[in-house]
Design a protein around this motif. Structure first.
Motif, PDB file in Angstrom:
ATOM      1  N   GLY A  22       0.965  -1.095  -0.043  1.00 28.39           N
ATOM      2  CA  GLY A  22       0.103  -0.094   0.187  1.00 28.39           C
ATOM      3  C   GLY A  22       0.848   1.329  -0.109  1.00 28.39           C
ATOM      4  O   GLY A  22       1.910   1.192   0.171  1.00 28.39           O
ATOM      5  N   GLY A  23       0.209   2.359   0.066  1.00 32.34           N
ATOM      6  CA  GLY A  23       0.789   3.620  -0.200  1.00 32.34           C
ATOM      7  C   GLY A  23       1.282   4.278   1.252  1.00 32.34           C
ATOM      8  O   GLY A  23       1.053   3.347   2.246  1.00 32.34           O
ATOM      9  N   ASP A  69       7.077   3.717   5.090  1.00 31.26           N
ATOM     10  CA  ASP A  69       7.695   4.669   4.800  1.00 31.26           C
ATOM     11  C   ASP A  69       9.052   4.317   4.317  1.00 31.26           C
ATOM     12  O   ASP A  69       9.802   5.080   3.342  1.00 31.26           O
ATOM     13  CB  ASP A  69       8.071   5.671   5.889  1.00 31.26           C
ATOM     14  N   LEU A  70       9.538   3.058   4.565  1.00 32.42           N
ATOM     15  CA  LEU A  70      10.781   2.649   3.910  1.00 32.42           C
ATOM     16  C   LEU A  70      10.663   2.354   2.229  1.00 32.42           C
ATOM     17  O   LEU A  70      11.541   2.546   1.631  1.00 32.42           O
ATOM     18  CB  LEU A  70      11.131   1.303   4.593  1.00 32.42           C
ATOM     19  N   GLN A  75       8.625   5.478  -4.272  1.00 34.30           N
ATOM     20  CA  GLN A  75       7.407   5.331  -4.749  1.00 34.30           C
ATOM     21  C   GLN A  75       6.566   6.220  -4.009  1.00 34.30           C
ATOM     22  O   GLN A  75       6.357   6.086  -2.826  1.00 34.30           O
ATOM     23  CB  GLN A  75       7.118   3.819  -4.631  1.00 34.30           C
ATOM     24  N   LYS A  76       6.113   7.238  -4.530  1.00 32.68           N
ATOM     25  CA  LYS A  76       4.813   8.304  -4.116  1.00 32.68           C
ATOM     26  C   LYS A  76       3.637   7.304  -4.062  1.00 32.68           C
ATOM     27  O   LYS A  76       3.132   6.586  -5.109  1.00 32.68           O
ATOM     28  CB  LYS A  76       4.980   9.531  -4.835  1.00 32.68           C
ATOM     29  N   GLN A  77       2.525   7.849  -3.493  1.00 27.73           N
ATOM     30  CA  GLN A  77       1.316   7.205  -3.585  1.00 27.73           C
ATOM     31  C   GLN A  77       0.649   7.332  -4.968  1.00 27.73           C
ATOM     32  O   GLN A  77       0.570   8.262  -5.250  1.00 27.73           O
ATOM     33  CB  GLN A  77       0.264   7.778  -2.540  1.00 27.73           C
ATOM     34  N   GLY A  78       0.210   6.093  -5.465  1.00 28.83           N
ATOM     35  CA  GLY A  78      -0.336   6.226  -6.812  1.00 28.83           C
ATOM     36  C   GLY A  78       0.787   6.062  -7.908  1.00 28.83           C
ATOM     37  O   GLY A  78       0.572   6.108  -9.118  1.00 28.83           O
ATOM     38  N   ALA A  79       2.074   6.139  -7.650  1.00 28.34           N
ATOM     39  CA  ALA A  79       3.042   6.234  -8.757  1.00 28.34           C
ATOM     40  C   ALA A  79       3.285   4.662  -9.380  1.00 28.34           C
ATOM     41  O   ALA A  79       2.701   3.811  -8.864  1.00 28.34           O
ATOM     42  CB  ALA A  79       4.291   6.630  -8.257  1.00 28.34           C
TER      43      ALA A  79
END
Length: 349
Positions: A22-23, A69-70, A75-79
């Motif tokens: 997940g994000g 967070d690691l 990777q950002k959310q939705g990337a």
């Protein structure tokens, strides 16, 4: 591994939650949501007193072992996954294998000619072929495969929860963990840093560990390093049985139940697109006490049933956790460095 505060036995087990793919996450908010879902399931299973204690009694220690967070450095959310995989060829190779294993596992559950045709199409899309490889090509195949699979029952209506792009981004987290790369300044790999988060929560005393999705892989590997009791290990929506990509990459080999796990319950939902080949007990080696996982099917309402809260609210899941937590009195709560402890109901956070 001793806890710096000297927490000793005999004490009741703390409840440790380990999240999955997940994000970015808000650990405090998610701890509250997971506890609320579990308490709801406890009430449905006839354990209302346990539900009340879980939500309001400060002696019931709960920890949310967060590591999301690691993964968010790349990777950002939705990337899309290229941003997450970068030029990591090993992670791209793992993702490529994961696609094939995923499709083949779902093929065992195919219902009717339409599903079979879609799965055959997805299998052809998953094959590397002869084109130039690399993370970009792998991600393009992954997007095609995921788009096809989400047309299967009952996932065709899941666009409001997850898109192919987001799903591939999430799957790339599994690939990055199993690639055993991404060293930090001190030389620790990404998977090592993720496991250390879980170990910080469980290494100083008996714990009931409830893990979801990728968290089941992380928790299994971490529990092999724990020397204290794990009275109950619960896995929800686990990809562990995927034989081609995950099974041979698990550490240690061959895959076995950790030495100090006393009971392991593996819950899967027929409509969970990621909980494939669910019968872990058929291939997992027992520990020295003869413990094997027991795989139990549940059936949730709704279209997207992979969420942890869906599983936790199931009476079959919550009832077993309530029974285990009720076996032994609980110690006063302690803060575990690097984790999010629960707060009594009504307190800040």
């Amino acid at each position: 591994m001793a806890h710096p505060t000297g927490r000793g036995d005999p004490v009741g087990p703390r409840l440790v939650f380990v999240h999955g793919i997940g994000g970015p996450r808000d650990p405090e908010r998610e701890l509250g949501a997971w506890k609320a879902a579990l308490a709801h399931g406890m009430r449905l299973s006839g354990h209302s007193a346990s539900a009340d204690r879980l939500l309001s009694d400060p002696s019931v220690e709960c920890v949310f072992a967060s590591y999301a967070d690691l993964f968010t450095g790349r990777q950002k959310q939705g990337a899309e996954a290229p941003a997450a995989l970068g030029d990591d060829e090993e992670a791209a190779s793992v993702l490529s294998d994961l696609l094939i294993d995923w499709v083949e596992a779902l093929s065992y559950e195919a219902e009717g000619p339409r599903e079979q045709r879609l799965l055959e199409h997805a299998r052809a899309e998953a094959e590397p072929g002869t084109q130039q490889q690399g993370s970009l090509q792998v991600v393009r195949r992954a997007l095609n495969v995921t788009t096809t699979l989400l047309a299967l029952r009952p996932w065709g209506r899941t666009a409001q929860w997850i898109t192919p792009k987001v799903m591939v981004g999430h799957l790339s987290q599994v690939a990055r963990y199993l690639a055993r790369g991404e060293h930090d300044a001190s030389g620790r790999t990404l998977d090592r840093r993720v496991r250390d988060r879980v170990l910080a929560a469980v290494s100083d005393g008996p714990s009931v560990v409830v893990a979801h999705s990728l968290g089941t892989v992380v928790a299994l590997e971490a529990l092999h390093e724990v020397t204290t009791r794990t009275p109950l290990f619960v896995t929800l929506g686990s990809p562990l049985p995927m034989r081609t990509v995950i099974w041979p990459r698990l550490a240690p080999q061959p895959p076995a139940v950790p030495a100090h796990v006393e009971k392991w319950l593996n819950f899967w939902d027929r409509d969970d697109i990621l909980a494939v080949r669910p019968h872990l007990e058929r291939d997992m080696r027992p520990n020295g006490s003869g413990v094997l996982p027991a795989s139990l099917r549940i059936d949730s309402d709704g279209t997207w049933v992979h969420s942890a809260e869906k599983y936790l609210a199931q009476p079959a899941v919550a009832g077993r956790v309530a029974e285990e937590l009720a076996r032994t009195p609980h110690a006063a709560p302690e803060v575990v460095p690097g984790s999010t402890p629960s707060a009594p109901a009504g307190s800040a956070g």
